[in-house]
Design an enzyme around this catalytic site. Structure first.
Site, short mmCIF file in Angstrom:
data_model
loop_
_atom_site.label_atom_id
_atom_site.label_comp_id
_atom_site.label_asym_id
_atom_site.label_seq_id
_atom_site.Cartn_x
_atom_site.Cartn_y
_atom_site.Cartn_z
N HIS A 1 0.85 -1.19 0.00
CA HIS A 1 0.00 0.00 0.00
C HIS A 1 0.89 1.24 0.00
CE1 HIS A 1 -2.93 2.97 1.22
NE2 HIS A 1 -3.86 2.11 0.86
N GLU B 1 -3.84 2.34 -7.36
CA GLU B 1 -4.20 3.43 -6.44
C GLU B 1 -3.25 4.62 -6.56
OE1 GLU B 1 -6.57 1.69 -2.68
OE2 GLU B 1 -4.59 2.49 -2.28
N GLY C 1 -10.12 7.65 -3.35
CA GLY C 1 -11.20 8.62 -3.50
C GLY C 1 -12.58 8.03 -3.77
N SER D 1 -11.58 5.92 3.41
CA SER D 1 -12.25 7.05 4.05
C SER D 1 -13.70 7.23 3.63
CB SER D 1 -11.46 8.34 3.79
OG SER D 1 -11.27 8.53 2.40
#
Ligand code: G3P
Length: 230
Positions: A98, A146, A186, A208
């Site tokens: 990540h 990502e 996002g 998130s």
């Protein structure tokens, strides 16, 4: 492809990172909601909780992933995440490389092999098309594209950088058609998920957009319903 604990696609993999909102019992609460949403929509939802919460989250029926694995064998290592220990919690796999926990290519290669030998799924993150191509050559089960600049931004990669997503899908499949491609950064709405699947991915990695949502059930339902309908 058959994975233990019924992984199917499209997959919505929710990374709880180190967010305060999802520590301990709150992680259980979110996982219970995710299980209900998975049941009602038929869409597979996975959870990557903090390490301390792996075992307690695994009593739910939905697939659980570690957020990272270290390139070590069992033995004298302090403060590391061992693949065998993650396997012992009942987790089905792990996120690797990540952007917030990067690994060297040689380490990714070793961990992917170790996970496979333990029957665990590898989800390797890639920050760009070139990194996606490099990690695809290591034969992981999944690659998640990502772009780091969009992580936590609320601006979905599937809408802001569709060419990166579709280009990665194409390049990865050309290298190894067996690899499942996800995208993340996002993602926060059903239409973001719809766009991701239309671009050729088999699902999304999201953090998130769920963890910080005022209503976890509503947010998960929005993503999963869209995944089911696309
Ligand atoms: O692992 C998922 C992730 O990095 C995306 O984060 O907050 O943009 O959904 P977020």
């Amino acid at each position: 492809m058959t994975f233990k604990k019924s992984i199917k696609f499209p997959l919505i993999l929710v990374n709880l990172k180190s967010y305060y909102e999802t520590i301990g019992s709150k992680a259980e609460e979110l996982t219970k909601i995710a299980e209900e949403v998975a049941d009602s929509t038929g869409v597979c939802i996975g959870i990557a909780p903090q390490y301390m919460d792996l075992r307690q989250i695994d009593r739910f029926r939905i697939p659980v992933f570690s957020q990272h694995i270290d390139p070590i064998l069992p033995g004298a290592h302090t403060g590391h995440v061992l693949a065998e220990s993650v396997s012992a919690t009942g987790a089905v796999g792990a996120i690797l490389n990540h952007s917030e926990r990067r690994l060297e290519l040689s380490s990714i290669e070793m961990i992917v092999e170790r996970l496979r030998s333990l029957g665990l799924i590898s989800v390797v993150c890639a920050s760009s098309l070139r990194v996606a191509m490099a990690v695809a050559s290591l034969d992981p089960d999944m690659v998640a594209i990502e772009p780091p600049e969009l992580i936590g931004s609320g601006i979905a990669v599937s809408k802001a950088k569709p060419e990166v997503v579709s280009g990665s899908v194409e390049a990865i499949k050309r290298i190894n058609s067996r690899i499942v491609v996800l995208c993340g950064a996002g993602i926060s709405s059903g239409s973001d998920v719809h766009a991701a699947i239309q671009l050729g991915t088999s699902g999304v990695l999201v953090a998130s957009g769920i963890v910080k949502a005022p209503d976890w059930k509503k947010a998960l339902l929005d993503l999963a319903t869209s995944a089911a309908e696309t």
